[in-house]
Design a protein around this motif. Structure first.
Motif, PDB file in Angstrom:
ATOM      1  N   HIS A  60       0.825  -1.212   0.000  1.00  8.77           N
ATOM      2  CA  HIS A  60       0.000   0.000   0.000  1.00  8.77           C
ATOM      3  C   HIS A  60       0.861   1.265   0.000  1.00  8.77           C
ATOM      4  O   HIS A  60       0.340   2.354   0.248  1.00  8.77           O
ATOM      5  CB  HIS A  60      -0.963  -0.032   1.188  1.00  8.77           C
ATOM      6  N   LYS A  68     -14.483  -5.886  -4.782  1.00 11.34           N
ATOM      7  CA  LYS A  68     -13.943  -4.525  -4.779  1.00 11.34           C
ATOM      8  C   LYS A  68     -14.253  -3.761  -3.489  1.00 11.34           C
ATOM      9  O   LYS A  68     -13.672  -2.713  -3.248  1.00 11.34           O
ATOM     10  CB  LYS A  68     -14.424  -3.746  -6.006  1.00 11.34           C
ATOM     11  N   ILE A  93      -4.249   0.588  -1.205  1.00  7.37           N
ATOM     12  CA  ILE A  93      -4.114   0.586  -2.657  1.00  7.37           C
ATOM     13  C   ILE A  93      -4.632  -0.752  -3.165  1.00  7.37           C
ATOM     14  O   ILE A  93      -4.176  -1.810  -2.738  1.00  7.37           O
ATOM     15  CB  ILE A  93      -2.651   0.798  -3.095  1.00  7.37           C
ATOM     16  N   ARG A  94      -5.606  -0.701  -4.035  1.00  9.08           N
ATOM     17  CA  ARG A  94      -6.196  -1.931  -4.560  1.00  9.08           C
ATOM     18  C   ARG A  94      -5.863  -1.992  -6.047  1.00  9.08           C
ATOM     19  O   ARG A  94      -6.252  -1.113  -6.819  1.00  9.08           O
ATOM     20  CB  ARG A  94      -7.705  -1.870  -4.320  1.00  9.08           C
ATOM     21  N   GLU A  95      -5.137  -3.041  -6.430  1.00  6.07           N
ATOM     22  CA  GLU A  95      -4.732  -3.190  -7.822  1.00  6.07           C
ATOM     23  C   GLU A  95      -5.243  -4.510  -8.365  1.00  6.07           C
ATOM     24  O   GLU A  95      -4.928  -5.576  -7.842  1.00  6.07           O
ATOM     25  CB  GLU A  95      -3.204  -3.156  -7.933  1.00  6.07           C
ATOM     26  N   PRO A 117      -5.064  -6.133 -11.893  1.00  8.47           N
ATOM     27  CA  PRO A 117      -4.603  -5.991 -13.275  1.00  8.47           C
ATOM     28  C   PRO A 117      -5.632  -6.514 -14.287  1.00  8.47           C
ATOM     29  O   PRO A 117      -5.817  -5.915 -15.348  1.00  8.47           O
ATOM     30  CB  PRO A 117      -3.323  -6.845 -13.309  1.00  8.47           C
ATOM     31  N   ASP A 159      -7.774  -3.875 -15.039  1.00 10.35           N
ATOM     32  CA  ASP A 159      -7.151  -2.581 -15.272  1.00 10.35           C
ATOM     33  C   ASP A 159      -7.594  -1.589 -14.196  1.00 10.35           C
ATOM     34  O   ASP A 159      -7.874  -0.423 -14.471  1.00 10.35           O
ATOM     35  CB  ASP A 159      -7.548  -2.054 -16.657  1.00 10.35           C
ATOM     36  N   TYR A 160      -7.653  -2.102 -12.983  1.00 15.04           N
ATOM     37  CA  TYR A 160      -8.232  -1.343 -11.865  1.00 15.04           C
ATOM     38  C   TYR A 160      -7.131  -0.992 -10.887  1.00 15.04           C
ATOM     39  O   TYR A 160      -6.406  -1.882 -10.413  1.00 15.04           O
ATOM     40  CB  TYR A 160      -9.288  -2.227 -11.196  1.00 15.04           C
ATOM     41  N   ARG A 161      -6.948   0.288 -10.619  1.00 12.76           N
ATOM     42  CA  ARG A 161      -6.007   0.698  -9.581  1.00 12.76           C
ATOM     43  C   ARG A 161      -6.580   1.907  -8.871  1.00 12.76           C
ATOM     44  O   ARG A 161      -6.707   2.973  -9.468  1.00 12.76           O
ATOM     45  CB  ARG A 161      -4.640   1.046 -10.160  1.00 12.76           C
ATOM     46  N   VAL A 221      -6.628   4.180  -5.134  1.00 14.80           N
ATOM     47  CA  VAL A 221      -6.083   4.455  -3.810  1.00 14.80           C
ATOM     48  C   VAL A 221      -7.268   4.870  -2.928  1.00 14.80           C
ATOM     49  O   VAL A 221      -7.894   5.889  -3.174  1.00 14.80           O
ATOM     50  CB  VAL A 221      -5.026   5.575  -3.856  1.00 14.80           C
TER      51      VAL A 221
END
Lengths: 190, 170
Positions: free
Chosen positions: A91, B18, B142-144, B146, B149-151, B153
């Motif tokens: 994070h 999510k 932070i959620r990623e 790939p 295509d989701y990033r 904060v």
């Protein structure tokens, strides 16, 4: 990041550097109740405990996310306290902390240490957020956070329990949270 | 292990994943089994994970969990409910049960929970379960993903209930 991350940080008056076994007596000397009551330090801290603490730090792998610096005053080489940072790389955030022996309070050293850690985290670890927590009875620590540009976020009620029979001290402690984001840090440096 | 297909199906929904910090996405074959295996073999007896089952028909609705910090008599809780079972008060019921269990069986003094601030429904659950809003940690998650295509904060909201609040709440 290709260039190595510095393990020593020089500020105007202080040197933040890895601890060595030779620091144990000074560390124990600094760990008085006035200091220990402001953070989760073991108390009373025996010389053996200080040595075990340092031994653990020395044994940490190079890629640790838990960083600790001994703090030395440049003018006389005295060990005056410690500071550190616990990173959560996923994070891009970290929590930092600092303490000083009572003899070294009121000289702006904590602010110097905390500022150095914040800079180090944003520059060398690509952080996006640096936080710090303080016990709400310790207003001086909160002032340090304000002075280095952190924003107060909230109070975690009764988040820490301390029981120190030697001082007849038993309390649930409210913990304040402050932080600075990369954007804020960059704006401040310009 | 019999729960695995149900967990995969419900936690596999993007709208569920999510809202959480950790549910993987896409939720591939074998992940639920691995997850269950890790719970069954966990050595840390301070982590507690439950499936939420509807008594009337034994349907698996979701999951909830508590992580205890014994040194400070506190714990944090989390929960998720499968989409078909949203808006029926099940999350609140599960959160209340965890809170009561934590205070009565584990002698806790503080139970807290976090929510992603773009998910106010989760905060409503916490408040209905008796928790008080404490504040927001800015940009703490932070959620990623790939595959999508989701990033993002996220800001994290914090709610908590103290033993004293709970005693007065009952």
């Amino acid at each position: 990041m290709s260039e190595p991350i510095p393990t020593t940080i020089r500020t105007d008056r202080l040197l933040l550097r890895p601890v060595t076994m030779a620091d144990a007596p000074a560390m124990q000397h600094c760990a008085t109740w006035d200091v220990a009551r402001t953070l989760t330090m073991r108390y009373p801290l025996s010389l053996k405990m200080a040595e075990a603490f340092i031994e653990n730090l020395i044994a940490q792998p190079a890629d640790t996310t838990n960083h600790f610096f001994g703090v030395e005053r440049q003018s006389d080489g005295l060990f005056i306290g410690g500071c550190g940072m616990d990173r959560t790389p996923a994070h891009k955030k970290a929590e930092l902390g600092y303490w000083l022996g009572v003899d070294y309070w009121g000289k702006g050293y904590a602010t110097e240490m905390a500022q150095a850690l914040v800079d180090w985290g944003f520059i060398h670890h690509g952080l996006n957020r640096s936080a710090a927590v303080y016990y709400t009875h310790n207003a001086a620590s909160r002032r340090v956070m304000d002075k280095i540009g952190m924003t107060f976020e909230y109070v975690q009620r009764q988040a820490i329990y301390r029981n120190v029979p030697q001082h007849n001290y038993r309390a649930f402690i409210d913990v304040g949270v402050c932080s600075i984001l990369r954007d804020e840090w960059e704006a401040k440096r310009e | 292990m019999a729960d695995a297909p149900h967990i995969q199906q419900l936690a596999g929904a993007w709208d569920v994943a999510k809202t959480t910090a950790t549910i993987p996405h896409p939720y591939e074959d074998g992940m639920a089994e691995q997850f269950i295996e890790s719970i069954l073999t966990a050595e840390n007896s301070n982590d507690h994970t439950f499936v939420i089952v509807r008594q009337s028909d034994e349907t698996l609705l979701g999951m909830c969990a508590m992580r205890r910090n014994v040194d400070h008599f506190k714990a944090d809780i989390g929960y998720w409910i499968g989409i078909p079972y949203w808006r029926k008060g099940y999350a609140t019921e599960a959160a209340r049960a965890l809170i009561d269990w934590g205070f009565t069986q584990h002698g806790l003094n503080r139970i807290w929970a976090t929510y992603i601030t773009t998910n106010p429904a989760s905060r409503r659950v916490m408040e209905k379960a008796g928790m008080t809003f404490e504040g927001v940690q800015r940009q703490a998650l932070i959620r990623e993903i790939p595959a999508r295509d989701y990033r993002v904060v996220h800001d994290l909201g914090m709610c908590a209930i103290l033993r004293d609040d709970w005693q007065n709440h009952i």
